[in-house]
Scaffold this motif. Structure first.
Motif, short mmCIF file in Angstrom:
data_model
loop_
_atom_site.label_atom_id
_atom_site.label_comp_id
_atom_site.label_asym_id
_atom_site.label_seq_id
_atom_site.Cartn_x
_atom_site.Cartn_y
_atom_site.Cartn_z
N LEU A 1 -8.89 2.33 1.68
CA LEU A 1 -8.88 1.26 2.68
C LEU A 1 -10.16 1.24 3.50
O LEU A 1 -10.57 0.19 3.98
N LEU B 1 -5.83 -5.52 3.93
CA LEU B 1 -4.85 -4.49 4.26
C LEU B 1 -5.30 -3.63 5.42
O LEU B 1 -4.54 -3.32 6.33
N ARG B 2 -6.58 -3.20 5.38
CA ARG B 2 -7.08 -2.36 6.45
C ARG B 2 -7.00 -3.07 7.79
O ARG B 2 -6.57 -2.50 8.79
N TYR C 1 0.85 -1.19 0.00
CA TYR C 1 0.00 0.00 0.00
C TYR C 1 0.88 1.23 0.00
O TYR C 1 1.92 1.27 0.68
N GLU D 1 -3.41 6.94 -4.08
CA GLU D 1 -3.34 5.72 -3.29
C GLU D 1 -3.25 4.54 -4.24
O GLU D 1 -3.88 4.54 -5.30
N GLN D 2 -2.48 3.55 -3.85
CA GLN D 2 -2.41 2.32 -4.63
C GLN D 2 -2.34 1.12 -3.70
O GLN D 2 -1.64 1.15 -2.68
N VAL D 3 -3.06 0.08 -4.06
CA VAL D 3 -2.95 -1.23 -3.43
C VAL D 3 -2.37 -2.16 -4.48
O VAL D 3 -2.83 -2.16 -5.64
N THR E 1 -8.54 -4.83 -0.03
CA THR E 1 -8.63 -3.64 0.82
C THR E 1 -8.98 -4.00 2.25
O THR E 1 -8.44 -3.41 3.20
N SER F 1 -10.22 7.40 2.24
CA SER F 1 -9.19 6.44 1.84
C SER F 1 -9.84 5.21 1.22
O SER F 1 -10.92 4.78 1.65
#
Length: 380
Positions: free
Chosen positions: A168, A183-184, A100, A124-126, A180, A166
């Motif tokens: 996320l 990650l969150r 992230y 933002e990038q995932v 997402t 965000s």
């Protein structure tokens, strides 16, 4: 496990990319950026809660967290000039499976707005893999627009992200829901411990309501509850061993009454146990570190800032053993000034990362170009 941390434009961290290990030990002289690295990680954790914008605003806004030196550092004595490139604070992490990154910039608010200290999320990038590149992106957000990669390629979403929202936390589309959410949850579960209070009115010294408690709070108020939770889960062995190493012959007992829990410390030679309110600052701090580092269900990441603070030198070896035991269960990052603690952690398999600052901002000492992990910041 996190494998890479990247920070650019945040305080002295002009452009830092460092590898992370199961036990990473951050060292360096005063003013080299150790605390800034710790703060940057906390800021990334705030993103997992959707609070990154508020966290920067509480630090005084972007003006307060930007690198104060020249836009392109030129070495000792170089003076800052007017910035020509967009103001940017960029933070990112990569792990074994997901990564992230976040780019924060100046707000585009009207002059009369009351929210001029709120930075905006510009990018933002995932992604999957060790760093973001076109083939590994899962979610790509540029200002208000978001696109997600589905089974049939990229899909641009109708949802427009607000400047403080965000992906996320606020992404409505379910295409990238697994990534997402994972990650969150992971980032929001990171735990940070920095200089526990041990004064007479410290929460850890007072009886507290007792409920099953997964992880120790930042202020240590639920010390007794975490200890009791770990014991009831059958995981008190490492806690008992840590206490024995630090204070031979001593043990901790949790007493419940009227819905509250109290910690009692039994030492050889004393006719009665000592209540938490009676413990020395160093003893209480060591017990707080034990509970923080050895819960029954370890979080995915533990970050500890200067754990040696206020501890007698006789406790540094037990502290090193405590941190090494924690690192066998989860990933641990330690920021320390102590050469003795560094030696103990290195002997236990910890990987030292020494920071330096020579007018170019914070750098990793002796990091050769090929030793720097690959990383790519996207343009706006």
């Amino acid at each position: 496990m996190l494998t890479t941390l990247a920070v650019a434009g945040y305080r002295s961290l002009v452009d830092v990319v460092l590898p992370l290990h199961p036990l990473t030990v951050i060292t360096g002289a005063n003013g080299t950026g150790k605390s800034n690295l710790y703060r940057a990680l906390r800021l990334l954790a705030a993103a997992g809660h959707g609070r990154a914008v508020g966290a920067i605003a509480r630090e005084g806004g972007l003006d307060s967290v930007l690198w104060a030196g020249p836009e392109t550092p030129q070495g000792p004595g170089a003076q800052g000039t007017v910035r020509t490139r967009p103001v940017s604070v960029r933070l990112g992490v990569a792990s074994d499976d997901l990564g992230y990154l976040l780019d924060l910039g100046l707000p585009q608010a009207e002059g009369r707005s009351l929210f001029t200290r709120d930075p905006e999320i510009k990018r933002e990038q995932v992604f999957t893999g060790p760093f973001a590149r076109p083939g590994t992106l899962v979610v790509d957000r540029q200002r208000g627009g978001v696109r997600v990669r589905g089974d049939d390629g990229w899909v641009s979403l109708a949802q427009v992200m607000g400047p403080g929202q965000s992906v996320l936390l606020d992404l409505a589309d379910g295409t990238a829901q697994w990534e997402t959410l994972a990650l969150r949850h992971r980032i929001a579960s990171w735990r940070f411990y920095d200089h526990f209070r041990t004064d007479a009115a410290a929460p850890a010294r007072l009886p507290q309501i007792g409920t099953r408690t997964r992880w120790l709070s930042d202020d240590g108020a639920d010390l007794a509850a975490v200890w009791a939770t770990t014991a009831e889960a059958g995981r008190s062995g490492p806690l008992d061993d840590a206490v024995e190493r630090g204070f031979p012959g001593s043990r901790v007992r949790i007493v419940a009454g009227d819905g509250g829990f109290r910690l009692q410390f039994h030492q050889p030679g004393l006719l009665r146990a000592l209540d938490a309110a009676e413990l020395s600052d160093g003893t209480l701090r060591f017990l707080l570190l034990c509970a923080a580092l050895l819960p029954a269900d370890p979080p995915p990441l533990l970050v500890v800032n200067e754990p040696e603070s206020s501890l007698h030198e006789s406790l540094l070896e037990p502290l090193g053993a405590l941190l090494a035991t924690a690192a066998a269960q989860t990933q641990v990052i330690v920021v320390t000034h102590s050469a003795e603690l560094l030696r103990a952690l290195t002997a236990a398999g910890g990987e030292p990362v020494e920071l330096e600052s020579t007018g170019y901002g914070t750098r990793v000492r002796d990091q050769l170009p090929l030793e720097r992990p690959s990383w790519h910041w996207p343009s706006r």
